[in-house]
Design an enzyme around this catalytic site. Sequence first.
Site, PDB file in Angstrom:
ATOM      1  N   GLY A 241       0.596  -1.027  -0.012  1.00 22.29           N
ATOM      2  CA  GLY A 241       0.296  -0.017  -0.238  1.00 22.29           C
ATOM      3  C   GLY A 241       0.845   1.481   0.298  1.00 22.29           C
ATOM      4  O   GLY A 241       2.089   1.159  -0.284  1.00 22.29           O
ATOM      5  N   SER A 242       0.402   1.871   0.201  1.00 20.28           N
ATOM      6  CA  SER A 242       1.310   3.762  -0.195  1.00 20.28           C
ATOM      7  C   SER A 242       2.654   3.731   1.644  1.00 20.28           C
ATOM      8  O   SER A 242       2.088   3.133   2.773  1.00 20.28           O
ATOM      9  CB  SER A 242       0.284   4.447   1.027  1.00 20.28           C
ATOM     10  OG  SER A 242      -0.425   4.689   2.094  1.00 20.28           O
ATOM     11  N   THR A 243       3.037   4.347   1.155  1.00 21.92           N
ATOM     12  CA  THR A 243       4.493   5.035   2.161  1.00 21.92           C
ATOM     13  C   THR A 243       3.477   5.344   3.943  1.00 21.92           C
ATOM     14  O   THR A 243       4.043   4.764   4.555  1.00 21.92           O
ATOM     15  CB  THR A 243       5.268   5.206   1.706  1.00 21.92           C
ATOM     16  OG1 THR A 243       5.816   4.935   0.325  1.00 21.92           O
ATOM     17  CG2 THR A 243       6.031   5.654   2.673  1.00 21.92           C
ATOM     18  N   ARG A 244       2.859   6.172   2.751  1.00 21.21           N
ATOM     19  CA  ARG A 244       1.987   6.820   4.311  1.00 21.21           C
ATOM     20  C   ARG A 244       1.908   5.423   5.823  1.00 21.21           C
ATOM     21  O   ARG A 244       1.752   5.751   6.792  1.00 21.21           O
ATOM     22  CB  ARG A 244       0.945   7.880   3.992  1.00 21.21           C
ATOM     23  CG  ARG A 244      -0.003   8.902   5.917  1.00 21.21           C
ATOM     24  CD  ARG A 244      -1.249   9.097   4.650  1.00 21.21           C
ATOM     25  NE  ARG A 244      -1.901   8.714   3.895  1.00 21.21           N
ATOM     26  CZ  ARG A 244      -3.139   7.759   5.053  1.00 21.21           C
ATOM     27  NH1 ARG A 244      -3.202   7.483   6.490  1.00 21.21           N
ATOM     28  NH2 ARG A 244      -4.222   6.906   3.519  1.00 21.21           N
ATOM     29  N   GLY A 246       1.996   2.384   5.283  1.00 19.78           N
ATOM     30  CA  GLY A 246       3.329   1.389   6.097  1.00 19.78           C
ATOM     31  C   GLY A 246       4.802   1.899   7.358  1.00 19.78           C
ATOM     32  O   GLY A 246       4.511   0.833   7.642  1.00 19.78           O
ATOM     33  N   GLU A 264       5.248  -3.192   1.461  1.00 19.45           N
ATOM     34  CA  GLU A 264       5.938  -3.041  -0.183  1.00 19.45           C
ATOM     35  C   GLU A 264       4.811  -1.541  -0.693  1.00 19.45           C
ATOM     36  O   GLU A 264       3.303  -1.864  -0.920  1.00 19.45           O
ATOM     37  CB  GLU A 264       5.290  -3.423  -0.776  1.00 19.45           C
ATOM     38  CG  GLU A 264       6.202  -5.476  -0.565  1.00 19.45           C
ATOM     39  CD  GLU A 264       7.491  -5.520  -1.773  1.00 19.45           C
ATOM     40  OE1 GLU A 264       7.549  -4.926  -2.144  1.00 19.45           O
ATOM     41  OE2 GLU A 264       8.250  -5.989  -1.334  1.00 19.45           O
ATOM     42  N   CYS A 299       2.148   0.824  -8.792  1.00 25.30           N
ATOM     43  CA  CYS A 299       3.429   1.199  -8.140  1.00 25.30           C
ATOM     44  C   CYS A 299       4.305   1.569  -8.914  1.00 25.30           C
ATOM     45  O   CYS A 299       5.338   2.387  -8.094  1.00 25.30           O
ATOM     46  CB  CYS A 299       3.856   0.445  -6.826  1.00 25.30           C
ATOM     47  SG  CYS A 299       3.471  -1.265  -7.569  1.00 25.30           S
ATOM     48  N   GLU A 398       3.882  10.282  -5.300  1.00 25.30           N
ATOM     49  CA  GLU A 398       3.420   9.730  -5.845  1.00 25.30           C
ATOM     50  C   GLU A 398       2.017   9.899  -6.548  1.00 25.30           C
ATOM     51  O   GLU A 398       0.650  10.611  -5.250  1.00 25.30           O
ATOM     52  CB  GLU A 398       3.225   8.161  -5.395  1.00 25.30           C
ATOM     53  CG  GLU A 398       2.482   7.379  -6.276  1.00 25.30           C
ATOM     54  CD  GLU A 398       2.507   6.207  -5.798  1.00 25.30           C
ATOM     55  OE1 GLU A 398       1.782   5.675  -3.918  1.00 25.30           O
ATOM     56  OE2 GLU A 398       2.652   5.075  -6.209  1.00 25.30           O
TER      57      GLU A 398
HETATM   58  P1  NAD Z   1      -3.385   2.458   1.083  1.00 21.96           P
HETATM   59  O1  NAD Z   1      -1.889   2.385   1.983  1.00 21.96           O
HETATM   60  O2  NAD Z   1      -4.428   3.266   1.155  1.00 21.96           O
HETATM   61  O3  NAD Z   1      -4.491   0.825   1.933  1.00 21.96           O
HETATM   62  C1  NAD Z   1      -3.919  -0.466   1.566  1.00 21.96           C
HETATM   63  C2  NAD Z   1      -4.171  -0.992   2.509  1.00 21.96           C
HETATM   64  O4  NAD Z   1      -3.940  -0.147   3.944  1.00 21.96           O
HETATM   65  C3  NAD Z   1      -5.789  -1.484   2.379  1.00 21.96           C
HETATM   66  O5  NAD Z   1      -6.647  -2.641   2.632  1.00 21.96           O
HETATM   67  C4  NAD Z   1      -6.335  -0.850   3.289  1.00 21.96           C
HETATM   68  O6  NAD Z   1      -7.496  -0.390   3.501  1.00 21.96           O
HETATM   69  C5  NAD Z   1      -5.047  -0.571   4.517  1.00 21.96           C
HETATM   70  N1  NAD Z   1      -4.787   0.697   4.999  1.00 21.96           N
HETATM   71  C6  NAD Z   1      -5.429   1.796   5.318  1.00 21.96           C
HETATM   72  N2  NAD Z   1      -5.343   2.471   6.833  1.00 21.96           N
HETATM   73  C7  NAD Z   1      -4.508   1.701   7.631  1.00 21.96           C
HETATM   74  C8  NAD Z   1      -4.740   1.783   8.340  1.00 21.96           C
HETATM   75  N3  NAD Z   1      -4.808   3.217   9.083  1.00 21.96           N
HETATM   76  N4  NAD Z   1      -4.415   0.853   9.049  1.00 21.96           N
HETATM   77  C9  NAD Z   1      -4.567  -0.668   9.240  1.00 21.96           C
HETATM   78  N5  NAD Z   1      -4.486  -0.776   7.571  1.00 21.96           N
HETATM   79  C10 NAD Z   1      -4.519   0.226   6.268  1.00 21.96           C
HETATM   80  O7  NAD Z   1      -2.906   2.567  -0.425  1.00 21.96           O
HETATM   81  P2  NAD Z   1      -4.354   2.258  -1.484  1.00 21.96           P
HETATM   82  O8  NAD Z   1      -4.617   3.481  -1.964  1.00 21.96           O
HETATM   83  O9  NAD Z   1      -4.887   1.162  -0.980  1.00 21.96           O
HETATM   84  O10 NAD Z   1      -2.737   1.332  -2.756  1.00 21.96           O
HETATM   85  C11 NAD Z   1      -1.954   2.161  -3.673  1.00 21.96           C
HETATM   86  C12 NAD Z   1      -0.381   2.806  -2.790  1.00 21.96           C
HETATM   87  O11 NAD Z   1       0.186   0.914  -2.905  1.00 21.96           O
HETATM   88  C13 NAD Z   1       0.088   3.187  -3.571  1.00 21.96           C
HETATM   89  O12 NAD Z   1       1.614   4.396  -2.678  1.00 21.96           O
HETATM   90  C14 NAD Z   1       1.402   2.178  -4.375  1.00 21.96           C
HETATM   91  O13 NAD Z   1       2.064   2.302  -4.596  1.00 21.96           O
HETATM   92  C15 NAD Z   1       1.384   1.199  -3.042  1.00 21.96           C
HETATM   93  N6  NAD Z   1       1.520  -0.332  -4.210  1.00 21.96           N
HETATM   94  C16 NAD Z   1       2.946  -0.292  -3.961  1.00 21.96           C
HETATM   95  C17 NAD Z   1       3.165  -1.583  -4.069  1.00 21.96           C
HETATM   96  C18 NAD Z   1       4.380  -2.579  -4.616  1.00 21.96           C
HETATM   97  O14 NAD Z   1       4.186  -3.740  -4.695  1.00 21.96           O
HETATM   98  N7  NAD Z   1       5.462  -2.145  -3.696  1.00 21.96           N
HETATM   99  C19 NAD Z   1       2.516  -2.839  -5.378  1.00 21.96           C
HETATM  100  C20 NAD Z   1       1.466  -2.174  -5.135  1.00 21.96           C
HETATM  101  C21 NAD Z   1       0.926  -1.312  -5.057  1.00 21.96           C
END
Ligand code: NAD
Length: 495
Positions: A241-244, A246, A264, A299, A398
């Site tokens: 997911g997002s770096t935020r 992460g 990731e 990503c 991003e």
């Molecule tokens: P996101 O970080 O908003 O959400 C990802 C997941 O985390 C979702 O299931 C969401 O419900 C959960 N989440 C959100 N807030 C949370 C919290 N406070 N506590 C626990 N879980 C929480 O990201 P997104 O918008 O779903 O996806 C886009 C991001 O994913 C982009 O930054 C993209 O670059 C990244 N991404 C990375 C890869 C990689 O392999 N490096 C692959 C695909 C996507």
Amino acid sequence: MSTIDWAARAADLRLDGRSLIDGKRVDAVDGQSFAKHSPIDNRLLGPVARGQAADIDAAVRAARAAFEDRRWAGKAPAVRKRILQRFADKILAARDELALLETLDMGKPIQYSLSVDVPSTARCIAWYAEAVDKIYDEIAPTPDSALALITREAMGVIGAIVPWNYPMIMAAWKLGPALAAGNSVVLKPSEKSPYTALRLAELAIEAGIPPGVFNVVPGFGHEAGEALALHMEVDAIGFTGSTRVGRRMLDYAGRSNLKRVYNELGGKSAFVVFDDFKDLGRAARTVAGSMFFNQGESCNAPSRVLVHDSVADEFVRLVAAEAPKYAPGDPLNPATELGALVDETQMKTVLGYIEAGHAEGGRCVAGGQRARAETGGYYVEPTVFDGIRNDMKIAREEIFGPVMSVIRFKDEAEALQLANNSAYGLQASVWSDNLNRAHRVARGLRAGTVHVNQYDEDDITVPFGGYKQSGNGRDKSLHAFDKYTELKTTWIRID
Ligand code: NAD
């Protein structure tokens, strides 16, 4: 091209948004659900269980019980292999249904759900299945008086938290190695794309994966996601997911049981074109294809295009001519190349970055507008900005939408400096017909994956992940087993 009438199939689809815990479909413990709409035209897809701490706790307890009684971990690797191969076969057999769910849920073109998402998911599961009875442990080179065995063991309960851009593939990158190694899994899909994860879990049960081993709890990040990452009985979190978010994963681990966290995260990948690369047309077609694939919601999208001054005008002309080939269309039409962004919020975010590009002095040479507003869905034209500096907002952050920034450079040293001047380090590419330069720059690029004279090659056999704030650990390849296994040393005295 597919001849199926996807709109008619979509109208007939029955969607089940309940959690799957311990082999059974269940409503949320407190009965709450949320309404899931399709970004294609904002149609209501249905209610989805709104998982909270109680639902996560039930799923983790089921996963823990399954791990402790060894109903899965205790099976011979060859047996797990056969069951996981059946799971992969079932995914392929359900190709049309899964592809339609993915497209309706998050807006990608049906042709790519069919040709990329479903087969990649199945191949990932099958690949880890096939690997698991071919991996040997180690014996250390000790003196005769002892034997030291170095073995890998399943870790226990893995929490997988995944995004919405490739819902099935991202889930499979966690599920493949985690399940093949013998772990139990609780998967929390994105609230924006819950349906295929739930269907995958049903197929897993049909294939013979015992109940409790693979559980899915849909819900919001700050509710279900947080509860899973804080749970004391979860041994590792595989997060994409997002770096935020992460960053939060690391915090949750620190506040709970120090579970392993594998992140990731995002990217702002550089695509570096030198003046000694002759086939600029191919480079332009490749960058457009890679940037606008999946609506730019990748990503590893090559969103920073660094071009040598002397070929930049020609390159920008070529890329601007490519962009309209990716005009947004109905994702259910098999000819469509670029579909809907995942929701209204994401569309507004992308349009906000386009405004920032204008405000900072960028020159928009293609796209730049919302499209297909009359459908009620969320579409943005493929957009190219020229005249961007690396310190501008749209070059640093991003965007996660179909927006490309072209940045000019004077020489190799500046190109490398600009390419590496980013908080991210997921992917990069260098385009040069000079062998020495191509190797030199590839070595200098600080990214988990570097391409030379191409961008789109990919396979489950190679690791994927990032340097710097793009994350830690690697998905895919045999290296992914490192994340979901513990290394044990056993000393045996020999008299
Ligand atoms: P996101 O970080 O908003 O959400 C990802 C997941 O985390 C979702 O299931 C969401 O419900 C959960 N989440 C959100 N807030 C949370 C919290 N406070 N506590 C626990 N879980 C929480 O990201 P997104 O918008 O779903 O996806 C886009 C991001 O994913 C982009 O930054 C993209 O670059 C990244 N991404 C990375 C890869 C990689 O392999 N490096 C692959 C695909 C996507």
